[in-house]
Write a protein that holds these residues in place. Structure first.
Motif, PDB file in Angstrom:
ATOM      1  N   ILE A  29     -77.554 -28.158 -54.464  1.00  0.00           N
ATOM      2  CA  ILE A  29     -77.379 -27.649 -53.105  1.00  0.00           C
ATOM      3  C   ILE A  29     -78.257 -28.460 -52.157  1.00  0.00           C
ATOM      4  CG2 ILE A  29     -77.443 -25.635 -51.592  1.00  0.00           C
ATOM      5  CD1 ILE A  29     -75.517 -25.305 -53.901  1.00  0.00           C
ATOM      6  N   LEU A  30     -77.630 -29.154 -51.202  1.00  0.00           N
ATOM      7  CA  LEU A  30     -78.373 -29.919 -50.201  1.00  0.00           C
ATOM      8  C   LEU A  30     -78.987 -28.984 -49.173  1.00  0.00           C
ATOM      9  CD1 LEU A  30     -75.768 -32.783 -49.671  1.00  0.00           C
ATOM     10  CD2 LEU A  30     -77.996 -33.020 -50.786  1.00  0.00           C
ATOM     11  N   SER A  31     -79.906 -29.504 -48.390  1.00  0.00           N
ATOM     12  CA  SER A  31     -80.590 -28.681 -47.388  1.00  0.00           C
ATOM     13  C   SER A  31     -79.633 -28.140 -46.331  1.00  0.00           C
ATOM     14  CB  SER A  31     -81.717 -29.483 -46.726  1.00  0.00           C
ATOM     15  OG  SER A  31     -81.213 -30.682 -46.176  1.00  0.00           O
ATOM     16  N   ASP A  32     -78.501 -28.803 -46.110  1.00  0.00           N
ATOM     17  CA  ASP A  32     -77.520 -28.310 -45.134  1.00  0.00           C
ATOM     18  C   ASP A  32     -76.487 -27.375 -45.768  1.00  0.00           C
ATOM     19  OD1 ASP A  32     -75.937 -30.035 -46.597  1.00  0.00           O
ATOM     20  OD2 ASP A  32     -75.459 -31.386 -44.937  1.00  0.00           O
ATOM     21  N   GLY A  33     -76.652 -27.060 -47.062  1.00  0.00           N
ATOM     22  CA  GLY A  33     -75.746 -26.144 -47.741  1.00  0.00           C
ATOM     23  C   GLY A  33     -74.598 -26.810 -48.478  1.00  0.00           C
ATOM     24  N   ASN A  34     -74.400 -28.115 -48.267  1.00  0.00           N
ATOM     25  CA  ASN A  34     -73.353 -28.818 -49.001  1.00  0.00           C
ATOM     26  C   ASN A  34     -73.696 -28.914 -50.485  1.00  0.00           C
ATOM     27  OD1 ASN A  34     -71.777 -29.150 -46.756  1.00  0.00           O
ATOM     28  ND2 ASN A  34     -72.155 -31.337 -46.515  1.00  0.00           N
ATOM     29  N   LEU A  35     -72.675 -29.177 -51.295  1.00  0.00           N
ATOM     30  CA  LEU A  35     -72.858 -29.303 -52.737  1.00  0.00           C
ATOM     31  C   LEU A  35     -72.782 -30.763 -53.152  1.00  0.00           C
ATOM     32  CD1 LEU A  35     -70.213 -26.639 -53.893  1.00  0.00           C
ATOM     33  CD2 LEU A  35     -72.490 -26.208 -52.998  1.00  0.00           C
ATOM     34  N   ILE A  36     -73.533 -31.109 -54.189  1.00  0.00           N
ATOM     35  CA  ILE A  36     -73.331 -32.367 -54.902  1.00  0.00           C
ATOM     36  C   ILE A  36     -72.968 -32.003 -56.328  1.00  0.00           C
ATOM     37  CG2 ILE A  36     -74.389 -34.460 -55.805  1.00  0.00           C
ATOM     38  CD1 ILE A  36     -76.073 -34.626 -53.350  1.00  0.00           C
ATOM     39  N   VAL A  37     -71.822 -32.498 -56.790  1.00  0.00           N
ATOM     40  CA  VAL A  37     -71.323 -32.160 -58.121  1.00  0.00           C
ATOM     41  C   VAL A  37     -71.358 -33.409 -58.983  1.00  0.00           C
ATOM     42  CG1 VAL A  37     -69.403 -31.225 -59.436  1.00  0.00           C
ATOM     43  CG2 VAL A  37     -69.834 -30.399 -57.111  1.00  0.00           C
ATOM     44  N   GLN A  38     -72.014 -33.283 -60.146  1.00  0.00           N
ATOM     45  CA  GLN A  38     -72.048 -34.380 -61.103  1.00  0.00           C
ATOM     46  C   GLN A  38     -71.123 -34.054 -62.266  1.00  0.00           C
ATOM     47  OE1 GLN A  38     -75.526 -34.827 -63.493  1.00  0.00           O
ATOM     48  NE2 GLN A  38     -74.439 -36.293 -64.779  1.00  0.00           N
ATOM     49  N   ASN A  39     -70.160 -34.912 -62.495  1.00  0.00           N
ATOM     50  CA  ASN A  39     -69.197 -34.765 -63.578  1.00  0.00           C
ATOM     51  C   ASN A  39     -69.472 -35.834 -64.636  1.00  0.00           C
ATOM     52  OD1 ASN A  39     -66.673 -33.756 -64.784  1.00  0.00           O
ATOM     53  ND2 ASN A  39     -65.856 -35.755 -64.211  1.00  0.00           N
ATOM     54  N   TYR A  40     -69.350 -35.453 -65.916  1.00  0.00           N
ATOM     55  CA  TYR A  40     -69.609 -36.409 -66.996  1.00  0.00           C
ATOM     56  C   TYR A  40     -68.398 -36.463 -67.927  1.00  0.00           C
ATOM     57  CZ  TYR A  40     -71.764 -38.523 -71.082  1.00  0.00           C
ATOM     58  OH  TYR A  40     -72.047 -39.340 -72.152  1.00  0.00           O
ATOM     59  N   PRO A  41     -67.980 -37.653 -68.400  1.00  0.00           N
ATOM     60  CA  PRO A  41     -68.500 -38.968 -68.005  1.00  0.00           C
ATOM     61  C   PRO A  41     -67.811 -39.429 -66.725  1.00  0.00           C
ATOM     62  CG  PRO A  41     -66.878 -39.229 -69.743  1.00  0.00           C
ATOM     63  CD  PRO A  41     -66.974 -37.754 -69.485  1.00  0.00           C
ATOM     64  N   ASP A  42     -68.566 -39.911 -65.800  1.00  0.00           N
ATOM     65  CA  ASP A  42     -68.023 -40.347 -64.523  1.00  0.00           C
ATOM     66  C   ASP A  42     -68.980 -41.386 -63.945  1.00  0.00           C
ATOM     67  OD1 ASP A  42     -66.404 -40.508 -62.286  1.00  0.00           O
ATOM     68  OD2 ASP A  42     -66.300 -38.326 -62.004  1.00  0.00           O
ATOM     69  N   HIS A  43     -68.496 -42.216 -63.042  1.00  0.00           N
ATOM     70  CA  HIS A  43     -69.327 -43.255 -62.441  1.00  0.00           C
ATOM     71  C   HIS A  43     -69.630 -42.940 -60.975  1.00  0.00           C
ATOM     72  CE1 HIS A  43     -65.076 -44.471 -61.949  1.00  0.00           C
ATOM     73  NE2 HIS A  43     -65.474 -44.733 -60.713  1.00  0.00           N
ATOM     74  N   GLN A  44     -69.366 -41.692 -60.566  1.00  0.00           N
ATOM     75  CA  GLN A  44     -69.659 -41.307 -59.195  1.00  0.00           C
ATOM     76  C   GLN A  44     -69.925 -39.810 -59.128  1.00  0.00           C
ATOM     77  OE1 GLN A  44     -66.082 -42.888 -57.507  1.00  0.00           O
ATOM     78  NE2 GLN A  44     -64.809 -41.150 -58.093  1.00  0.00           N
ATOM     79  N   LEU A  45     -70.526 -39.372 -58.023  1.00  0.00           N
ATOM     80  CA  LEU A  45     -70.772 -37.965 -57.772  1.00  0.00           C
ATOM     81  C   LEU A  45     -70.003 -37.581 -56.513  1.00  0.00           C
ATOM     82  CD1 LEU A  45     -73.713 -39.420 -58.668  1.00  0.00           C
ATOM     83  CD2 LEU A  45     -74.325 -37.016 -58.898  1.00  0.00           C
ATOM     84  N   TYR A  46     -69.909 -36.270 -56.246  1.00  0.00           N
ATOM     85  CA  TYR A  46     -69.071 -35.805 -55.148  1.00  0.00           C
ATOM     86  C   TYR A  46     -69.850 -34.836 -54.266  1.00  0.00           C
ATOM     87  CZ  TYR A  46     -65.776 -37.576 -58.565  1.00  0.00           C
ATOM     88  OH  TYR A  46     -65.129 -38.380 -59.475  1.00  0.00           O
TER      89      TYR A  46
END
Length: 388
Positions: A67-84
């Motif tokens: 959870i970012l300070s502005d309330g947005n989400l960062i999602v890490q998926n495995y195996p993957d070469h990027q985050l969202y």
């Protein structure tokens, strides 16, 4: 803050165990219940459910939801070469990283942490490096720095990077580490401990409050075969750290005690959790043994002997803002299977999620997590908790 829900009236039965009798096809069995509500006090509204965050990308194993300070989400998926990066209602904001070996590029994101000032730490084992990214004034994610892996290994153990990083008072950071014995013939595994870490998420302090997190039910036979492991019916514990009090909160499935471990390693029972126990479903037990190597004589019997007599009390215990969010087994499919309690076990809220949700992250009155559908599709889901 969480939305206020009506409190449960537990009366004076906090020290009384209630025995209830229910029927199955195999005859009458005893179900043991302690302080559990039969009705929900809150309900969940589903905010979103997505399996594909962007064109050509699909969730397969969601490892972290930040959870970012502005309330947005960062999602890490495995195996993957990027985050969202997603909004709180599941809309895509940006894709973080790309495939490659250069700055801001990944082969596979193994694990990630979000620390002070929204610094995003991403570990890429295939690149053998730890990169740090940040969000600039234009809202774009930029490469900041990188480091090679550095590890502090306690005697007789092999360690991974922290499974959890928590902010403490001021600018302090703490890591909760999971480690494994190096002996290949041990029956035990998954120890956990706490250590202060620096801005690079590396050790600053000594290993503290090392405890066995749970028994993996590992058994190595004469031919080096292994039994099933990580089965939820085996003895399991939940190791949480509270930076505000500098205490570890430890809960085991073999007891409903809430244990606090202070800096001097002293263990104190500070409360008791509600629970429900009921006999195992033998068909489920048999299904759990499918991974046993039957070439080792007696393995099946050894594994069966390690099963608990009853279903486990708890499937998940999450410490959030001095409250415990608990997912527990219920015999009745309509009863609340999630409760929120104080640190001494007083039930504040109860609700039901009709599906198994993992990698749970809590933010205010919202829950985010990973759900596996019957067709093996993985979904990122978001719920909002509301008063009935």
């Amino acid at each position: 803050m969480l939305l206020k829900c009506k409190h449960l009236k537990l009366g004076i039965v906090s020290a009384i165990t209630i025995l209830m009798v229910c029927c199955t096809s195999g005859g009458d069995i005893t179900r043991e219940s302690f302080n559990l509500p039969d009705k929900a006090t809150c309900e969940l509204t589903e905010l979103f459910r997505i399996s594909s965050p962007t064109d050509g990308a699909f969730f397969s194993h969601i490892r972290k939801i930040h959870i970012l300070s502005d309330g947005n989400l960062i999602v890490q998926n495995y195996p993957d070469h990027q985050l969202y990066e997603l909004t709180p209602v599941g809309e895509l904001v940006s894709v973080i990283g790309r495939q490659g070996r250069g700055p801001g590029e990944f082969i596979q994101t193994y694990i990630s942490h979000l620390t002070l000032n929204d610094s995003l730490h991403v570990y890429d084992f295939n690149n053998i490096r730890h990169q740090v990214l940040f969000k600039n004034d234009e809202g774009e994610w930029e490469y900041k720095r990188e480091r090679a892996f550095r590890r502090k290994v306690p005697d007789g153990m092999r360690e991974q990077i922290p499974k959890l990083v928590l902010p403490g008072p001021g600018s302090d950071l703490y890591g909760v580490f999971r480690i494994f014995p190096t002996s290949r013939d041990t029956l035990n595994g998954h120890y956990a401990y706490v250590s202060r870490v620096d801005r690079n998420v590396e050790h600053m302090g000594e290993v503290s409050r090392l405890r066995l997190e749970h028994d993996l039910a590992l058994h190595r036979g004469d031919n080096f075969s292994l039994s099933v492991h990580n089965n939820r019916r085996f003895y399991k514990g939940f190791y949480n750290f509270n930076p505000e009090t500098d205490e570890v909160i430890l809960i085991h499935n073999t007891s409903n005690e809430i244990i606090a471990i202070d800096t001097s390693e002293k263990e104190t029972v500070i409360g008791y959790l509600p629970f429900e126990r009921f006999p195992l479903d033998r068909k489920k037990l048999e299904g759990s043994l499918v991974n046993v190597n039957y070439h080792y004589s007696g393995m099946k019997e050894i594994v069966q002997d390690k099963f608990l007599e009853h279903e486990p009390y708890y499937s998940n215990v999450i410490l959030h803002q001095n409250r415990l969010w608990i997912n527990l087994a219920r015999a009745d499919s309509k009863s609340p299977n999630w409760i929120i309690t104080t640190l001494n076990g007083e039930v504040l809220k109860a609700f039901r999620i009709p599906e198994n949700i993992s990698e749970v992250t809590i933010h205010g009155n919202r829950m985010y997590g990973s759900v596996l559908n019957s067709d093996e599709t993985v979904y990122l889901v978001g719920y909002e908790l509301k008063e009935l």
